[in-house]
Design an enzyme around this catalytic site. Structure first.
Site, PDB file in Angstrom:
ATOM      1  N   ASN A  12       4.398 -11.627   0.490  1.00 36.94           N
ATOM      2  CA  ASN A  12       4.513 -10.181   0.740  1.00 36.94           C
ATOM      3  C   ASN A  12       3.171  -9.506   1.021  1.00 36.94           C
ATOM      4  OD1 ASN A  12       7.417 -10.067   0.284  1.00 36.94           O
ATOM      5  ND2 ASN A  12       6.910 -10.540  -1.840  1.00 36.94           N
ATOM      6  N   HIS A 101      -6.163  -9.579  -8.171  1.00 36.75           N
ATOM      7  CA  HIS A 101      -4.969  -8.739  -8.020  1.00 36.75           C
ATOM      8  C   HIS A 101      -5.416  -7.345  -7.619  1.00 36.75           C
ATOM      9  CE1 HIS A 101      -2.488 -11.878  -9.522  1.00 36.75           C
ATOM     10  NE2 HIS A 101      -3.359 -12.065 -10.497  1.00 36.75           N
TER      11      HIS A 101
HETATM   12  C1  DQA Z   1      -0.367  -8.564  -6.945  1.00 37.07           C
HETATM   13  C2  DQA Z   1       0.368  -8.258  -8.247  1.00 37.07           C
HETATM   14  C3  DQA Z   1       1.624  -9.104  -8.378  1.00 37.07           C
HETATM   15  O1  DQA Z   1       2.292  -8.802  -9.600  1.00 37.07           O
HETATM   16  C4  DQA Z   1       2.575  -8.809  -7.238  1.00 37.07           C
HETATM   17  O2  DQA Z   1       3.705  -9.654  -7.308  1.00 37.07           O
HETATM   18  C5  DQA Z   1       1.930  -8.887  -5.905  1.00 37.07           C
HETATM   19  C6  DQA Z   1       0.552  -8.416  -5.732  1.00 37.07           C
HETATM   20  C7  DQA Z   1      -1.575  -7.634  -6.720  1.00 37.07           C
HETATM   21  O3  DQA Z   1      -2.387  -7.963  -5.876  1.00 37.07           O
HETATM   22  O4  DQA Z   1      -1.687  -6.588  -7.374  1.00 37.07           O
HETATM   23  O5  DQA Z   1       2.572  -9.241  -4.916  1.00 37.07           O
HETATM   24  O6  DQA Z   1      -0.857  -9.904  -7.004  1.00 37.07           O
END
Ligand code: DQA
Length: 151
Positions: A12, A101
């Site tokens: 995603n 993240h």
């Molecule tokens: C993420 C945090 C994850 O929990 C989430 O599923 C993501 C993006 C972040 O970059 O904040 O897709 O890795």
């Protein structure tokens, strides 16, 4: 010591900029890649920047990185919270690994509070927005430079 750095992005993240901008911001993944390339060039790092929605592709890139890279920056996205397979792959690597993240996962739903990947990470950057990738590259460059100085 290799100055190749793999920057790996999970599911995603190809929708960055369109996906929940209040959480992930307005920058696209192409913007992030361009910023990473600028910083990598200034740090004399050679970048391999990838994104996939498929777990096996991320694992295959980690296998490539274990042969070729001086460091790995990884945002495993949702696989962070589910993937023992990505953890196992990272644990085969000897180079430094920085987990990134964009959002502050600790402020979000409880299922985002646990990361399988952190057990293999040299460091974790959480909640710094897309700047986290650039900070991770700086850290990898420092660790490579320190390792070179010790040889
Ligand atoms: C993420 C945090 C994850 O929990 C989430 O599923 C993501 C993006 C972040 O970059 O904040 O897709 O890795």
């Amino acid at each position: 010591m290799s100055r190749i750095v793999y920057v790996l992005n999970g599911p995603n993240l190809n929708l960055l900029g369109k996906r929940q901008p209040a959480i992930y911001g307005n920058e696209t993944l192409a913007d992030v890649e361009a910023a990473c390339r600028r910083v990598a060039a200034s740090l004399r790092l050679e970048l391999r920047f990838h994104q996939s929605n498929a777990e096996f592709r991320i694992i295959d890139w980690i296998h490539e990185a274990r042969e070729q890279a001086g460091g790995i920056v990884i945002n495993p996205a949702a696989f962070t919270h589910t993937s023992v397979a990505i953890l196992d792959a990272l644990q085969t690597c000897e180079c430094p690994i920085i987990e990134v993240h964009i959002s502050n996962v600790h402020r979000r739903e409880p299922f985002r509070h646990h990361s399988y990947v952190s057990a293999a990470a040299s460091g974790v950057i959480v909640g710094f927005g897309t700047q986290g990738y650039l900070l991770a590259l700086q850290r990898i460059a420092r660790l490579i430079d320190e390792a070179v100085a010790q040889t």
